[in-house]
Design an enzyme around this catalytic site. Sequence first.
Site, PDB file in Angstrom:
ATOM      1  N   GLU A   4      -5.390  -8.578  -0.209  1.00 16.71           N
ATOM      2  CA  GLU A   4      -6.126  -8.203   1.006  1.00 16.71           C
ATOM      3  C   GLU A   4      -7.577  -8.005   0.616  1.00 16.71           C
ATOM      4  O   GLU A   4      -7.884  -7.142  -0.205  1.00 16.71           O
ATOM      5  CB  GLU A   4      -5.589  -6.913   1.644  1.00 16.71           C
ATOM      6  CG  GLU A   4      -4.306  -7.063   2.414  1.00 16.71           C
ATOM      7  CD  GLU A   4      -3.936  -5.806   3.194  1.00 16.71           C
ATOM      8  OE1 GLU A   4      -4.861  -5.107   3.679  1.00 16.71           O
ATOM      9  OE2 GLU A   4      -2.734  -5.528   3.315  1.00 16.71           O
ATOM     10  N   GLU A  27       0.826  -1.226   0.000  1.00 12.96           N
ATOM     11  CA  GLU A  27       0.000   0.000   0.000  1.00 12.96           C
ATOM     12  C   GLU A  27       0.851   1.263   0.000  1.00 12.96           C
ATOM     13  O   GLU A  27       0.644   2.174   0.809  1.00 12.96           O
ATOM     14  CB  GLU A  27      -0.968  -0.013   1.187  1.00 12.96           C
ATOM     15  CG  GLU A  27      -2.001  -1.124   1.094  1.00 12.96           C
ATOM     16  CD  GLU A  27      -3.046  -1.090   2.201  1.00 12.96           C
ATOM     17  OE1 GLU A  27      -2.918  -0.249   3.131  1.00 12.96           O
ATOM     18  OE2 GLU A  27      -3.994  -1.897   2.147  1.00 12.96           O
TER      19      GLU A  27
END
Length: 516
Positions: free
Chosen positions: A319, A173
């Site tokens: 995720e 991320e």
Amino acid sequence: MSHSRYHLHSSFVIGEIDPRIYGSFVEHMGRCVYTGIYEPGHPQADEKGFRQDVAELVKELGVTTVRYPGGNFVSGYNWEDGVGPVEDRPVRLDLAWGTREPNTFGTNEFMDWCGQTGIEPMFAVNLGTRGIDAAREFVEYCNHPGGTKFSNLRHAHGYPEPHNIKFWCLGNEMDGPWQIGGKTAREYGRLALQAAKVMRWANDELSITRDYLANMGQGEGLRDGGPFKDKFLTLAACGSSNREMDTYARWEYQVLDECFEAVDIISLHTYFRNPEDSYDGFLKNIDNLDAYISEVIAIADAVAATRRSDKRIMLSLDEWNVWYKSGHPVDTLDPGFPEHPPLIEEVFDAKDALVVGGALIVLLNHADRVKAACTAQLVNVIAPIMTKQGGAAWKQTIFHPFALASKYGRGQALRLAHAGGDDIDIAGTRDGNRITIFALNRSLDNSRDLTVDLSGFGKMVLDVAQGVGNTDPDAVNTETDDNLAPFEIDKAAVADGQLHATIPPATWCVLSCLEA
């Protein structure tokens, strides 16, 4: 009652189903590791501290691969802190989650746990506070046979055989303002390219990858590298943190524009929310996931087009899960850097199980490009498995659709042709002589008749007809009551090459047939 009709044939192949789509995620966050998979002194812990009650549930869940050690945690993690004698490991402040990390569980403990549970590891490297040096040294420690500084260090730690970890995530991320060491797309893309190169070279791919990079990625991708296929690492670049980010889409394009030649996969992250507390609106998360995957495929292929390359970047949804009830750790965390406090321990209900089941249908219908996926996380932290410290472990509602999909959703994904009536969430698979249909009835009030023409497969007999659901969308599982355990769908049969089933309201189901 509505009626949905479909036709299935062996020639309707989407692609091979990669078992890695049934993955999960273990991060050093909350109680996922400590008092989750690992709790020395627990009545059911073995000599290494692994909870055997949890290990058995993990095996029943059917998890194939697990991403580790993060997540946001990895962007501030020094892998060296988690190896060697436990008494010599430092205690660190984890700034990602505001907690204290004892490092009593690390790389080799995780690999021991993977060996015990039969799981393939998916590791992430720190591209936040660290970079290419730490990445190449970590690969050397894990994968090199011996005779070098870091492989010898692994030997000294009691692991003479290399771990041979094949799947690596290049950071996490990196476009998130919350991320330690966050970067722009171009900054991260160039770093990912350089990290990928040295990780491959440390994995003894030096001459092969140099030739490949020199030719600008023409021809087969590294992931499908002919006679070298089993030797190569599979490397995943970070996509945008989620589809709602301002950076989304431009980030994916710019990152891949920098590192296209060196990576195999772009990652996607998504968490299904229900901000308006609407059942119908919540289930639209399934449709949004389908659109999200299609968009990222288009972006990756656009980057390939600028290179006139037939290489195809694959996708990893590494995720994903339902998360909207338990709040954010920042809102609930106690001050003072506590050690493994409970964080985002979501209690899942019946409608959450339907969304998870619907998401699994989407993944199967994109099997040609989605080659890995990880529910976040495996234990306690927005997880299908819950534990009490010193006590029991149990299944949450979302456990059941995942376990059934992993068990029966193997082989090839087949596309179902809509042949009449209402369109529904549906996927088909073929594994040898087994044909399986997964279907979701979203309606809270009405049953749905489903007919699938299987005449192209010869004589079939129904083997499994199970559903997961509850007419109360808010029903939950507890330590003592499995209120969403799979039930038998009694109105299901195969006759004259036609599979017929009546799916109850608010039910996700698996209908699996065998060739007679």
